[in-house]
Design a protein around this motif. Structure first.
Motif, mmCIF file in Angstrom:
data_model
loop_
_atom_site.group_PDB
_atom_site.id
_atom_site.type_symbol
_atom_site.label_atom_id
_atom_site.label_comp_id
_atom_site.label_asym_id
_atom_site.label_seq_id
_atom_site.Cartn_x
_atom_site.Cartn_y
_atom_site.Cartn_z
ATOM 1 N N LEU A 40 99.875 32.459 -28.864
ATOM 2 C CA LEU A 40 101.166 31.839 -29.175
ATOM 3 C C LEU A 40 102.199 32.279 -28.137
ATOM 4 C CD1 LEU A 40 101.329 32.289 -33.047
ATOM 5 C CD2 LEU A 40 101.436 30.106 -31.840
ATOM 6 N N GLU A 56 110.580 25.846 -37.644
ATOM 7 C CA GLU A 56 110.004 24.494 -37.662
ATOM 8 C C GLU A 56 108.475 24.530 -37.656
ATOM 9 O OE1 GLU A 56 111.518 21.888 -34.716
ATOM 10 O OE2 GLU A 56 113.573 21.908 -35.502
ATOM 11 N N ALA A 57 107.900 25.493 -36.967
ATOM 12 C CA ALA A 57 106.445 25.584 -36.874
ATOM 13 C C ALA A 57 105.851 26.405 -38.022
ATOM 14 C CB ALA A 57 106.039 26.196 -35.540
ATOM 15 N N HIS A 114 107.958 15.133 -26.049
ATOM 16 C CA HIS A 114 108.656 16.406 -25.793
ATOM 17 C C HIS A 114 109.357 16.409 -24.423
ATOM 18 C CE1 HIS A 114 106.451 17.842 -29.275
ATOM 19 N NE2 HIS A 114 105.299 17.614 -28.667
ATOM 20 N N GLU A 141 98.672 23.314 -27.147
ATOM 21 C CA GLU A 141 99.284 22.495 -28.193
ATOM 22 C C GLU A 141 100.756 22.873 -28.378
ATOM 23 O OE1 GLU A 141 98.779 21.585 -33.003
ATOM 24 O OE2 GLU A 141 97.667 23.216 -32.038
ATOM 25 N N LEU A 191 103.713 23.159 -30.632
ATOM 26 C CA LEU A 191 103.933 23.231 -32.080
ATOM 27 C C LEU A 191 105.345 22.810 -32.469
ATOM 28 C CD1 LEU A 191 102.168 26.633 -32.915
ATOM 29 C CD2 LEU A 191 101.215 24.318 -32.975
ATOM 30 N N ALA A 192 106.340 23.149 -31.643
ATOM 31 C CA ALA A 192 107.728 22.807 -31.973
ATOM 32 C C ALA A 192 108.585 22.944 -30.727
ATOM 33 C CB ALA A 192 108.257 23.722 -33.078
ATOM 34 N N THR A 193 109.628 22.117 -30.672
ATOM 35 C CA THR A 193 110.618 22.237 -29.601
ATOM 36 C C THR A 193 112.004 22.107 -30.208
ATOM 37 O OG1 THR A 193 110.614 19.859 -29.126
ATOM 38 C CG2 THR A 193 109.072 21.227 -27.877
ATOM 39 N N VAL A 202 105.848 29.672 -38.232
ATOM 40 C CA VAL A 202 105.154 30.797 -37.596
ATOM 41 C C VAL A 202 106.025 32.043 -37.706
ATOM 42 C CG1 VAL A 202 104.368 31.715 -35.374
ATOM 43 C CG2 VAL A 202 103.855 29.341 -35.996
ATOM 44 N N LEU A 261 104.216 27.134 -28.213
ATOM 45 C CA LEU A 261 102.903 26.574 -27.906
ATOM 46 C C LEU A 261 101.808 27.486 -28.437
ATOM 47 C CD1 LEU A 261 104.807 25.235 -25.644
ATOM 48 C CD2 LEU A 261 102.702 24.983 -24.318
ATOM 49 N N ARG A 262 100.738 26.859 -28.964
ATOM 50 C CA ARG A 262 99.506 27.590 -29.235
ATOM 51 C C ARG A 262 98.470 27.045 -28.268
ATOM 52 N NH1 ARG A 262 98.646 26.765 -34.428
ATOM 53 N NH2 ARG A 262 99.248 28.822 -35.202
#
Length: 514
Positions: A2, A49-50, A430, A22, A24-26, A52, A18-19
């Motif tokens: 991550l 948002e993600a 994105h 991927e 995950l959120a911006t 995490v 990012l994972r």
């Protein structure tokens, strides 16, 4: 793994989580006056948002304009004592002779030109003058100078004199921040010396900025390593950035271009990054930004950094629109005050964002506040903005053939349809946070630029030595030694010098150390 990437611009602060590959959120938020609180808010938002937790993040990468802004504005800079090791050579061109008048008095802490320096083949110009160096240190100390830039003639051939001088300065001035030119600049005495002085002047700001980021991240519960992005789109560890803040000054455009390549899978294309204040246009070559052939001017100071070949001009979402018989857009902008100044947000200034909202290109704010903007005016302004981008794009393209164009940045909503001279004009998912994504995916690098004599040795041995030094610097900056690879190597025979001299520049890239 991550990763969180953050890019701090003059108008917006972007963050991406990012994972692996991927996204995950911006998030995009306004840049705050103290920068750090805006970065913390952006990170807090992407984590929420993600879904995490902060403790599961493996690394945070930041691209910031902190240090470039300090140089451009002439603020938060330290006075620097300059120690040039040159003997009787180069004295007709004193340090800072080519600096702008507004910046020289801010940074100039006095210079000492003393015995020392080497020729192109490593032979001494003069013995190192220990007595003169200690006298200069006592004078600087008496005047409260605590940042020292040391530059030796042909230091890239043999850095030993710079290292020896640094030990003497450290003895005389305990705690002083010392910058050595062979670790900062490339071939060329004055631009290398300038880059070293700039780095020394930013030392305290670098330490304070990195410290502020660490404190803010600790408050968020982040326990992972912190990295900053460099001018070439690679990373350096926070501890390294504290010592070499000048390496971050042109990282913003690089992050956007690397993010554009990642989001589209294209390795060769034009990248058009439209922000809140400016538009930056550059070329991707083999997945990396095309670099300028000449050195960079930083705040009017000539240096020999390799920076992206980017054309910047005043067009962005915050650009001020002036209607009338000859309506104009920009180049001035409301900048980070867009949420309070734009008409659609209840402000009093007609901006490019208002034009995009009135034309129906984006749904923001209160469109009813823009009822006085006629469709004809909106289309005229949009056409003017598109034409200005196409003009610059035509200058930057390598040939007349159509090429793919990637539009990124929040201001990309200002452009609709195919741009002239392009085969396709795309806005990837994105696209508004490509800069933060570019920061998150960055690798770690090490570079060496040196002049070597091939007398008494072989070309293979000389190249191997340069590459090994570049590899060591990449590991020092945070790369996993097992993943380092040679990314670039340049050889330039110097026919005007005797001894079969060759300039060699090598760059090694590796994955971030876990």
């Amino acid at each position: 793994m991550l990763r969180i990437g953050v890019d701090v611009g003059g108008t917006n602060t972007d963050a991406a989580l990012l994972r692996g590959a991927e996204v995950l959120a911006t998030v995009k938020s306004s840049t705050t006056a103290d920068v750090t609180s805006g970065v913390s808010a952006a990170i807090r938002t992407v984590l929420a948002e993600a879904g995490v937790s902060a403790g599961s993040v493996n690394a945070v990468m930041i691209g910031t304009t902190h240090f470039l802004n300090a140089i451009v504005e002439g603020q938060h800079l330290e006075k620097v004592g300059v120690l040039r090791l040159c003997g009787a050579a180069t004295r007709s061109l004193p340090p800072m002779i080519d600096w702008p008048d507004r910046l020289r008095p801010v940074v100039n802490g006095g210079a000492a030109l003393v015995g020392g320096g080497v020729n192109y083949d490593g032979s001494e110009i003069a013995p190192l003058d220990d007595t003169a160096i200690r006298a200069a240190c006592r004078d600087w100390r008496a005047h409260g100078i605590s940042a020292i830039a040391i530059c030796s003639v042909f230091a890239l051939v043999d850095p030993k004199m710079e290292n020896d001088a640094a030990e003497i300065v450290a003895e005389e001035m305990p705690g002083a921040a010392i910058s050595l030119s062979h670790r900062v600049g490339r071939t060329g005495l004055l631009p290398r010396e300038n880059a070293t002085i700039l780095n020394a002047s930013l030392h305290t700001l670098g330490r304070e900025t990195v410290g502020a980021f660490r404190s803010a991240f600790a408050a968020l519960g982040l326990t992972c390593p912190l990295f900053l992005t460099q001018n070439d789109g690679t990373l350096m560890a926070a501890e390294f950035a504290e010592r070499y803040p000048v390496f971050t000054i042109a990282s913003g455009p690089t992050n956007s271009m690397r993010g554009a390549a990642f989001l589209t899978g294209l390795s060769d294309a034009a990248v058009i990054d439209i922000g809140g204040t400016t538009t930056d246009i550059g070329m991707l070559v083999a997945g990396f930004p095309r670099t300028r052939s000449e050195g960079a001017m930083i705040g009017g100071v000539p240096t020999n950094f390799r920076v992206p070949d980017v054309y910047s001009f005043g067009l962005g979402g915050g650009s001020i629109v002036r209607p009338g018989p000859s309506p104009t857009v920009g180049p001035d902008s409301v900048g980070f005050r867009l949420p309070e100044k734009a008409l659609c947000f209840g402000g009093d200034t007609l901006t490019a964002t208002d034009i995009a909202v009135a034309a129906g290109l984006v749904d923001l704010g209160d469109r009813s506040r823009l009822s006085h903007i006629t469709p004809e005016l909106a289309q005229q302004m949009l056409a003017q903005m598109k034409a200005s981008i196409e003009t610059v794009l035509d200058r930057m393209k390598p040939s007349a053939e159509p090429i793919p164009a990637i539009l990124v940045g929040g201001g990309s909503v200002l452009v609709e349809g195919l741009l002239e001279g392009t085969s396709v004009s795309m806005k990837p998912d994105h696209f508004g946070s490509a800069n933060a994504i570019g920061a998150a995916i960055a690798q770690v690098s090490g570079e060496v630029d040196s002049v070597v004599s091939l007398e008494g040795t072989t070309r293979e041995i000389a190249l191997e030595s340069i590459v090994a030094e570049a590899r060591a610097r990449a590991v020092e900056a945070g790369a996993d030694a097992e993943t380092t690879t040679l990314a670039e190597i340049e050889e330039t025979p110097l026919a005007y010098l005797p001894g079969n001299a060759v300039r060699v520049a090598a760059k090694v890239i590796g994955e971030l150390r876990a």
